[in-house]
Enzyme design. Structure first.
Site, PDB file in Angstrom:
ATOM      1  N   GLY A 103       0.805  -1.199   0.000  1.00 31.24           N
ATOM      2  CA  GLY A 103       0.000   0.000   0.000  1.00 31.24           C
ATOM      3  C   GLY A 103       0.839   1.249   0.000  1.00 31.24           C
ATOM      4  O   GLY A 103       2.004   1.232   0.416  1.00 31.24           O
ATOM      5  N   VAL A 159       3.760   1.092   2.478  1.00 31.41           N
ATOM      6  CA  VAL A 159       3.632   0.009   3.454  1.00 31.41           C
ATOM      7  C   VAL A 159       4.079  -1.284   2.790  1.00 31.41           C
ATOM      8  O   VAL A 159       3.683  -1.580   1.655  1.00 31.41           O
ATOM      9  CB  VAL A 159       2.181  -0.137   3.944  1.00 31.41           C
ATOM     10  CG1 VAL A 159       2.100  -1.206   5.023  1.00 31.41           C
ATOM     11  CG2 VAL A 159       1.664   1.178   4.465  1.00 31.41           C
ATOM     12  N   LYS A 204       5.711   0.298   7.740  1.00 33.60           N
ATOM     13  CA  LYS A 204       5.394   1.566   7.071  1.00 33.60           C
ATOM     14  C   LYS A 204       6.649   2.413   7.044  1.00 33.60           C
ATOM     15  O   LYS A 204       7.286   2.644   8.064  1.00 33.60           O
ATOM     16  CB  LYS A 204       4.276   2.285   7.837  1.00 33.60           C
ATOM     17  CG  LYS A 204       3.957   3.635   7.268  1.00 33.60           C
ATOM     18  CD  LYS A 204       2.559   4.088   7.665  1.00 33.60           C
ATOM     19  CE  LYS A 204       1.626   3.954   6.495  1.00 33.60           C
ATOM     20  NZ  LYS A 204       0.274   4.402   6.717  1.00 33.60           N
ATOM     21  N   ASP A 239      -7.398  10.777  10.105  1.00 26.24           N
ATOM     22  CA  ASP A 239      -7.468  10.224   8.749  1.00 26.24           C
ATOM     23  C   ASP A 239      -8.355   8.989   8.734  1.00 26.24           C
ATOM     24  O   ASP A 239      -7.975   7.934   8.238  1.00 26.24           O
ATOM     25  CB  ASP A 239      -6.067   9.920   8.228  1.00 26.24           C
ATOM     26  CG  ASP A 239      -6.039   9.834   6.700  1.00 26.24           C
ATOM     27  OD1 ASP A 239      -7.046  10.238   6.063  1.00 26.24           O
ATOM     28  OD2 ASP A 239      -5.038   9.354   6.152  1.00 26.24           O
ATOM     29  N   GLY A 298       0.299   5.054   1.422  1.00 27.52           N
ATOM     30  CA  GLY A 298      -0.600   5.909   2.180  1.00 27.52           C
ATOM     31  C   GLY A 298      -0.123   7.333   2.144  1.00 27.52           C
ATOM     32  O   GLY A 298       0.806   7.686   1.414  1.00 27.52           O
ATOM     33  N   GLY A 299      -0.797   8.144   2.922  1.00 23.92           N
ATOM     34  CA  GLY A 299      -0.454   9.546   2.955  1.00 23.92           C
ATOM     35  C   GLY A 299       0.952   9.807   3.460  1.00 23.92           C
ATOM     36  O   GLY A 299       1.543  10.817   3.132  1.00 23.92           O
ATOM     37  N   PHE A 300       1.465   8.918   4.261  1.00 29.71           N
ATOM     38  CA  PHE A 300       2.747   9.201   4.897  1.00 29.71           C
ATOM     39  C   PHE A 300       3.892   8.367   4.348  1.00 29.71           C
ATOM     40  O   PHE A 300       5.022   8.569   4.701  1.00 29.71           O
ATOM     41  CB  PHE A 300       2.639   8.972   6.403  1.00 29.71           C
ATOM     42  CG  PHE A 300       1.575   9.806   7.010  1.00 29.71           C
ATOM     43  CD1 PHE A 300       1.796  11.146   7.248  1.00 29.71           C
ATOM     44  CD2 PHE A 300       0.339   9.273   7.318  1.00 29.71           C
ATOM     45  CE1 PHE A 300       0.802  11.935   7.800  1.00 29.71           C
ATOM     46  CE2 PHE A 300      -0.645  10.060   7.871  1.00 29.71           C
ATOM     47  CZ  PHE A 300      -0.434  11.400   8.109  1.00 29.71           C
ATOM     48  N   GLY A 301       3.575   7.414   3.524  1.00 40.40           N
ATOM     49  CA  GLY A 301       4.653   6.601   2.991  1.00 40.40           C
ATOM     50  C   GLY A 301       4.126   5.268   2.516  1.00 40.40           C
ATOM     51  O   GLY A 301       2.918   5.014   2.514  1.00 40.40           O
TER      52      GLY A 301
END
Ligand SMILES: *[C@@H]1O[C@H](CO)[C@@H](O)[C@H](O)[C@H]1NC(C)=O
Ligand SMILES: *[C@@H]1O[C@H](CO)[C@@H](O)[C@H](O)[C@H]1NC(C)=O
Ligand SMILES: *[C@@H]1O[C@H](CO)[C@@H](O)[C@H](O)[C@H]1NC(C)=O
Ligand SMILES: *[C@@H]1O[C@H](CO)[C@@H](O)[C@H](O)[C@H]1NC(C)=O
Ligand SMILES: *[C@@H]1O[C@H](CO)[C@@H](O)[C@H](O)[C@H]1NC(C)=O
Ligand SMILES: *[C@@H]1O[C@H](CO)[C@@H](O)[C@H](O)[C@H]1NC(C)=O
Ligand SMILES: *[C@@H]1O[C@H](CO)[C@@H](O)[C@H](O)[C@H]1NC(C)=O
Length: 691
Positions: A369, A376, A391, A491, A371-374
């Site tokens: 995945g 996974v 993550k 989030d 995501g918004g922060f990095g």
């Protein structure tokens, strides 16, 4: 002294040797006395164990090894009882000089265990043990009446067994074992009958005299310092029943042992012995001294002191170097972005190489995945074969302050534990990257179950959907109200809800927004969230709150019940559409067609209405998560919805704001920047928007 008996016994011996076979004679000492002023070149001793004769002529019984034992016996036996007349017991007398050199010069109790003068039927002691058994007994042979042994111990360690006075540095008379029939702290009597204490374990030579008088059945033990002539009064005078000890022929000698701590050196420097008469006096001037470097003689003391001083000096230097080295290394480490003490906290800090190996080097194929922060990655920890989700968050700057806050945050998030949360197992920092390690949740996200799998014709049943919604509510309630501090998720969205093997909802990525603030943008207020889930007041004022989390949860409720994304093609806005259905009294029109008619009508109605309530444009009108949980459990009835307000155009405007118009970020220059959002439903944070 029984001077008169000596000629008689000699006569007896001669007559024996005349009338008995030669073999019998050789078992007995042909001489009735001996003297060793030092043991130079003697072959008269039977040495056993560690014992050896030094070049100086000193007899060394033990070295400093642990559990060392040494024995030395005169090679011939003596006749203690006349075989022809069992009541005719011999007397004997012995004089010797010994020295016990402790481990640390001048320090008592730094060694052990002591030495003993022994009268025994044999020179072999199989199974004998060191320490307080002094190389003569073990736990099963100790106290055995068949031992027939007289042991005079010069013990430097605490008393043993039934010793009356449990003191080290004592003299004891023992029969058949290590239990003393009499003990005395080491001492001697001066000419004025004053008792002077002595220290056995000082490395200095000590004179000892032991006499056994067959008539009085007394054993006398006397000791004195080397330069003091024999005291008149013995230290110990104790009655020993001859039947308990003596047999016809017996050997005399010494035994010594060390213990579990490093032991003393035990020396005998001279020895004389006589049957039925006084032992010949030793010529003290002829005796060897214990080897000087071990004897601690006064002339060498300064050298030893010098040695100790220089060793200490070297030690201090090394310590200084070590401290300097450590400080310098620490400084270098912190400059390189390594870790300080405050960083070494729980949750578990993983080694980067372990995570690198677990994720096959963060290979693209392991990515599950973005995501918004990095990104996974799925990983399998080699240590325990556990599946984890890693993550990877790339940070742009590497400020120490940001790092400190980040770690504090990770630490607090690591302590969050709830069955509806994806638990944070640990973390790791590598260069500018931060790695968070989570439980791996196998079934994927709620989003993929609803939409991706839905496309494959796999339909999530209503029961599962309702169960999942309750789980998300429980997880959010925990974050908002049940943990020690309030955690705003920031989030909440269906792709952040993971579904485990038992179809439980597990809320992920909680608190990350705050982490992100700390690690990078603590001086900036900014919006973090996902299009379609952003509450109107959040879009306007950029302030996340419990209410904005509730708003996003409301959108999930609607998503799950309708099977539609929050924002559809064209101008479709899910919340508005459901509000319209509700307004026209046909709310069940909004239900996911894929469910067919397999659902609980009341539950679906509840979920849709609650979804509208939670996504109410006015933050004040939204329920708290505690209320939400009560509504879902039907503990409280849902309040009536204000149809007018819900269906009003204002709602639409807010939502349109969120979708098409502006998401503002207030950056450090305090100017509003407008981000153009062209993508459809997607995950982003303002961090990604800024690029
Ligand atoms: C001490 O004596 C034992 C024998 O009892 C021997 O094995 C050991 O090597 C000796 N240790 C030293 C340091 O001489
Ligand atoms: C024993 O031998 C040593 C050296 O071998 C010598 O110095 C010492 O005088 C000798 N002692 C006796 C009593 O012979
Ligand atoms: C046996 O020895 C004891 C003690 O020395 C002595 O009194 C006794 O007379 C002796 N008996 C014989 C038969 O020699
Ligand atoms: C003590 O020594 C005896 C004789 O060698 C042996 O039979 C026995 O097993 C030993 N006992 C212990 C407890 O070592
Ligand atoms: C042993 O000591 C006692 C008490 O001091 C004394 O009466 C006796 O004569 C001593 N015996 C010998 C053999 O020195
Ligand atoms: C014996 O030596 C000690 C020191 O080792 C000393 O203090 C003491 O006076 C000496 N005694 C005699 C009688 O020489
Ligand atoms: C002791 O030995 C020394 C040197 O060997 C000697 O001169 C002295 O006479 C001896 N003393 C006695 C009492 O035998």
């Amino acid at each position: 002294m029984e001077m008169g008996t000596l000629p008689c016994h000699l006569l007896l011996l001669f007559s024996c040797s005349l009338s008995f076979p030669l073999l019998a004679v050789s078992q007995l000492n042909s001489k009735q006395e001996f003297i060793f002023n030092g043991f130079n070149h003697t072959n008269q001793l039977l040495l056993d164990g560690a014992s050896l004769i030094k070049n100086s002529g000193a007899l060394k019984l033990t070295n400093r090894s642990k559990y060392d034992m040494g024995r030395a016996f005169y090679k011939d036996a003596f006749q203690m009882i006349d075989p022809a007349n069992r009541s005719a017991v011999s007397s004997f007398s012995t004089n010797f000089v010994f020295a016990i050199k402790p481990q640390i010069p001048g320090q008592v109790d730094a060694g052990g265990y002591g030495l003993a003068f022994v009268v025994a039927p044999t020179t072999e002691f199989p199974g004998a043990e060191a320490e307080h058994y002094l190389g003569l007994f073990n736990s099963s042979t100790d106290k055995d009446p068949s031992n027939h042994m007289l042991v005079i111990e010069f013990d430097t360690v605490n008393g043993y067994g039934d010793d009356v006075e449990r003191v080290g540095n004592h003299v004891g008379v023992n029969v058949n074992g290590m239990n003393s029939i009499k003990t005395e702290p080491a001492a001697y009597f001066t000419a004025n009958n004053v008792k002077e204490d002595m220290t056995l374990e000082r490395g200095e030579p000590i004179q000892a005299w032991i006499e056994y008088d067959a008539k009085t059945k007394l054993v006398n033990v006397t000791i004195s310092p080397f330069n003091i002539t024999k005291p008149l009064q013995p230290l110990i005078s104790v009655n020993v029943a001859p039947d308990d000890v003596f047999i016809e022929s017996m050997f005399v000698g010494f035994s010594a042992s060390t213990g579990r701590n490093i032991g003393s050196l035990h020396y005998v420097l001279g020895w004389s012995f006589a049957m039925n008469g006084p032992a010949p006096s030793l010529n003290l001037s002829q005796l060897p001294l214990p080897p000087p470097e071990k004897a601690g003689s006064s002339s060498l003391r300064p050298e030893i002191v010098a040695l100790i001083v220089s060793l200490c000096a070297i030690g201090l230097c090394l310590l200084g170097f070590f401290i300097c080295f450590t400080v310098v290394r620490r400084k270098m480490r912190s400059q390189q972005g390594h870790f300080e003490d405050w960083e070494l906290d729980c949750p578990h800090r993983f080694l980067y190489k372990d995570l690198h190996a677990a994720t096959k080097g963060f290979r693209e194929s392991e990515k599950i995945g973005v995501g918004g922060f990095g990104s996974v990655y799925r990983g399998v920890l080699l240590a325990n074969q556990c599946e984890v989700a890693v993550k990877k968050i790339a940070r742009k700057e590497d400020s120490m302050q940001g790092m400190r806050e980040f770690v504090a945050e990770v630490e607090s998030l690591g302590r969050l534990r709830h069955k509806n949360l994806v638990n944070l197992q640990g973390w790791c920092k590598h260069k500018n990257d931060l790695l968070l390690v989570y439980d791996y949740i196998p079934n994927g996200s709620l989003y993929s179950l609803l939409f991706d799998r839905g496309r494959l014709g796999i339909v999530l049943s209503w029961d599962h959907r309702f169960h999942i919604l309750k789980g998300i509510a429980a997880g959010l309630l925990y974050l908002h109200e049940e943990w020690e501090q309030v955690v705003i998720h920031r989030d909440v969205k269906s792709s952040n809800v993971l579904i485990d093997a038992e179809m439980n909802a597990r809320l992920g990525d909680f608190g990350l927004a705050r982490l992100y603030d700390h690690s990078q943008m603590s001086h900036t207020t900014k919006i973090v969230g996902t299009l379609g889930y952003i509450a109107p007041e959040l879009a306007r004022a950029g302030k996340a709150s419990k209410c904005s989390d509730v708003f996003a949860y409301g959108i999930i409720l609607l998503e799950v019940a309708t099977g539609r994304r929050p924002l559809g093609s064209g101008d479709f806005i899910l919340a508005d559409w459901v509000a319209e259905c509700h307004g026209s009294g046909r709310i069940l029109d909004a239900v996911d067609l894929k469910l067919g008619s397999v659902y609980a009508v009341e539950e679906v109605k509840l979920v849709l209405q609650l979804g509208l309530l939670c996504s109410h444009p006015s933050a004040k009108s939204r329920p708290t998560m505690r209320h939400v949980v009560r509504y879902l459990n039907r503990d409280d009835p849902l309040p009536a919805l204000d149809v007018l307000e819900l269906a009003s155009g204002s709602r639409q405007t807010h939502s349109l704001d969120a979708k098409f118009l502006t998401v503002f970020t207030l950056d450090s220059s305090s100017t509003w920047s407008k981000s153009n959002l062209s993508s459809s439903v997607g995950t982003f944070s303002s961090g990604s928007l800024r690029r």
